[in-house]
Enzyme design. Structure first.
Site, PDB file in Angstrom:
ATOM      1  CG  PHE A  29      -1.908   0.921   1.369  1.00  0.00           C
ATOM      2  CD1 PHE A  29      -3.133   0.950   0.388  1.00  0.00           C
ATOM      3  CD2 PHE A  29      -1.953   2.154   1.834  1.00  0.00           C
ATOM      4  CE1 PHE A  29      -3.953   1.916   0.415  1.00  0.00           C
ATOM      5  CE2 PHE A  29      -2.695   3.320   2.130  1.00  0.00           C
ATOM      6  CZ  PHE A  29      -3.948   2.981   1.398  1.00  0.00           C
TER       7      PHE A  29
ATOM      8  CG  ASP B 262      -0.202  -2.814   6.799  1.00  0.00           C
ATOM      9  OD1 ASP B 262      -1.145  -3.309   7.125  1.00  0.00           O
ATOM     10  OD2 ASP B 262       0.106  -1.939   6.231  1.00  0.00           O
TER      11      ASP B 262
ATOM     12  CE1 TYR C 222      -9.478   1.940   7.026  1.00  0.00           C
ATOM     13  CE2 TYR C 222      -8.679   2.895   9.263  1.00  0.00           C
ATOM     14  CZ  TYR C 222      -8.445   2.491   7.845  1.00  0.00           C
ATOM     15  OH  TYR C 222      -7.592   3.010   7.145  1.00  0.00           O
ATOM     16  CE  LYS C 223      -7.894  -1.455   5.528  1.00  0.00           C
ATOM     17  NZ  LYS C 223      -8.516  -0.789   4.445  1.00  0.00           N
TER      18      LYS C 223
ATOM     19  NE  ARG D 244     -10.229  -2.926  -3.129  1.00  0.00           N
ATOM     20  CZ  ARG D 244      -9.829  -2.645  -1.805  1.00  0.00           C
ATOM     21  NH1 ARG D 244      -8.700  -2.896  -1.341  1.00  0.00           N
ATOM     22  NH2 ARG D 244     -10.214  -1.619  -1.172  1.00  0.00           N
TER      23      ARG D 244
END
Length: 400
Positions: free
Chosen positions: A128, A197, A222-223, A371
């Site tokens: 990322f 990560d 938050y995922k 996605r």
């Protein structure tokens, strides 16, 4: 007569041991929500908890809540609740700050732990982007050099000059799951540290931080952990490294005696060294409340359903979508798959916009990747079948 995919979905949902957890979330039946890999759904009980925090703890108790409501201990208390989800013992995770800030702490502290003569930081070349930006800044600060490496090649790239490797457990774009145990072992064999990560894996599959000897790890909440937009991230510091963990951000909250207000810094014991400034209490307590949905949930069961869901979605896509219109870029092999399915698709932005308009919410990565994130606590097999069917309808629609 053979079973239809709708019938198969109904049968699988009826046998799903996690199906009841869907009712714990604020979801409507008109929408198929497949974007939990970007923002998890709201646990239904969180608004009432936040009303209590705002009206009583902040509105009535005010400053007293730091002690009486447990605000002061929230970062480590919530860290201990996340710990079993990622396979860690208590006392090794502290919650606070953003993922980016925690990546900075972990990389700089890891470089300092590695010692002299190790001046290279290996970075997942497909990472990322922010992780790469942070690693470059950390390298400038510590006098190290960043070496981008394909994550499949990190084991062979680690050598006597390697301080650490920063690797994504699941690739954010393709959903490919990396070999955390093997890569960590290879880094240790080379005398280097492993920094992971976990943003796209925590809450979706077993991580095993302690079991696999991970040194440092960071992740967002938050995922798949459903903590809410911008909810605080977390930092894992393996117990064996805590005494030597030298944070590049030594704030008053990580001082051994925070309220002494002395000019000299003396680090607290344990994972508390990862704290910096005053915690974001409202977001932190929303996260703590959201984690209640994990009570009684085994991460192994979540993983089993995740694989079954993504298998079924891919099966439906192959059956429904016209040949050649989409190409899976997420690996078929279970050992290489996270909890999302990424499909290469021409005109992906327009396709996703149409899907969202029809009630199937996923997202995309430009230029051509759709996605679909599968959160097993609230996504069912009927959702997967419906999403594939509507995708086929969208792709069959004449352009313009």
């Amino acid at each position: 007569m053979s079973e239809t995919y709708e019938e198969k979905a109904a049968r699988l949902d009826a046998a799903d041991g996690l199906a009841a957890y869907r009712a714990k979330f604020a979801l409507d039946e008109e929408t198929v929500y497949l974007d939990g890999n970007s923002l998890g759904a709201l646990p239904a009980h969180v608004p009432a908890r936040m009303a209590e925090v705002i009206t009583r703890e902040w509105g009535e108790l005010r400053i007293r809540s730091w002690d009486e409501s447990g605000w002061w201990t929230a970062p480590e208390r919530i860290g201990d609740r996340i710990a079993p989800i990622v396979g860690a013992a208590a006392g090794q995770i502290v919650v606070g700050d953003s993922t980016s800030v925690n990546v900075f702490k972990a990389v700089v502290a890891g470089a300092r732990l590695a010692g002299e003569g190790r001046d290279e930081i290996l970075v997942d070349a497909t990472t990322f982007p922010t992780d790469g930006y942070i690693a470059e800044s950390a390298a400038r600060l510590t006098g190290h050099r960043v070496v981008p490496v394909d994550p499949e090649d990190i084991a062979g790239a680690a050598g006597s000059r390697t301080a650490l490797a920063l690797v994504n457990h699941v690739d954010y774009r393709t959903g490919r799951l990396r070999d955390l145990p093997g890569t960590t072992a290879a880094l240790h064999a080379a005398g280097a540290l492993a920094v992971w990560d976990l943003c796209h894996s925590a809450g979706a599959l077993p991580v095993g931080l302690d079991a696999h000897g991970v040194d440092l790890a960071v992740g967002c909440t938050y995922k798949y952990l459903n903590g809410g937009p911008g909810s605080p991230a977390y930092l894992y510091v393996a117990e064996r490294h805590q005494a030597a963990f030298d944070s590049p951000l030594p704030g008053w909250n990580s001082h051994a005696d925070p309220f002494a207000m002395t000019p000299g810094y003396r680090a607290a014991e344990g994972a508390l060294r990862g704290r910096v400034g005053t915690p974001d209490i409202l977001s932190m307590l929303a996260l703590e409340s959201a984690l209640d949905v994990w009570d009684g949930v085994r991460i192994e069961d979540v993983r089993a359903k995740s694989l079954a869901l993504t298998d079924f979605f891919l099966e439906c896509v192959r059956a429904y979508v016209p040949g050649g219109r989409v190409t899976p870029v997420t690996p078929e092999a279970h050992a290489e798959r996270g909890s999302q399915v990424a499909l290469a698709c021409p005109d992906a932005p327009a396709v996703m916009a149409e899907l969202i308009g029809r009630g199937v919410v996923g997202d995309l990565r430009r230029p051509d990747v759709l996605r679909f994130g599968f959160t097993p606590l609230y996504v069912g097999f009927a959702d997967a079948e419906r999403a594939a069917r509507i995708l086929a309808e969208v792709l069959e629609k004449p352009a313009g």
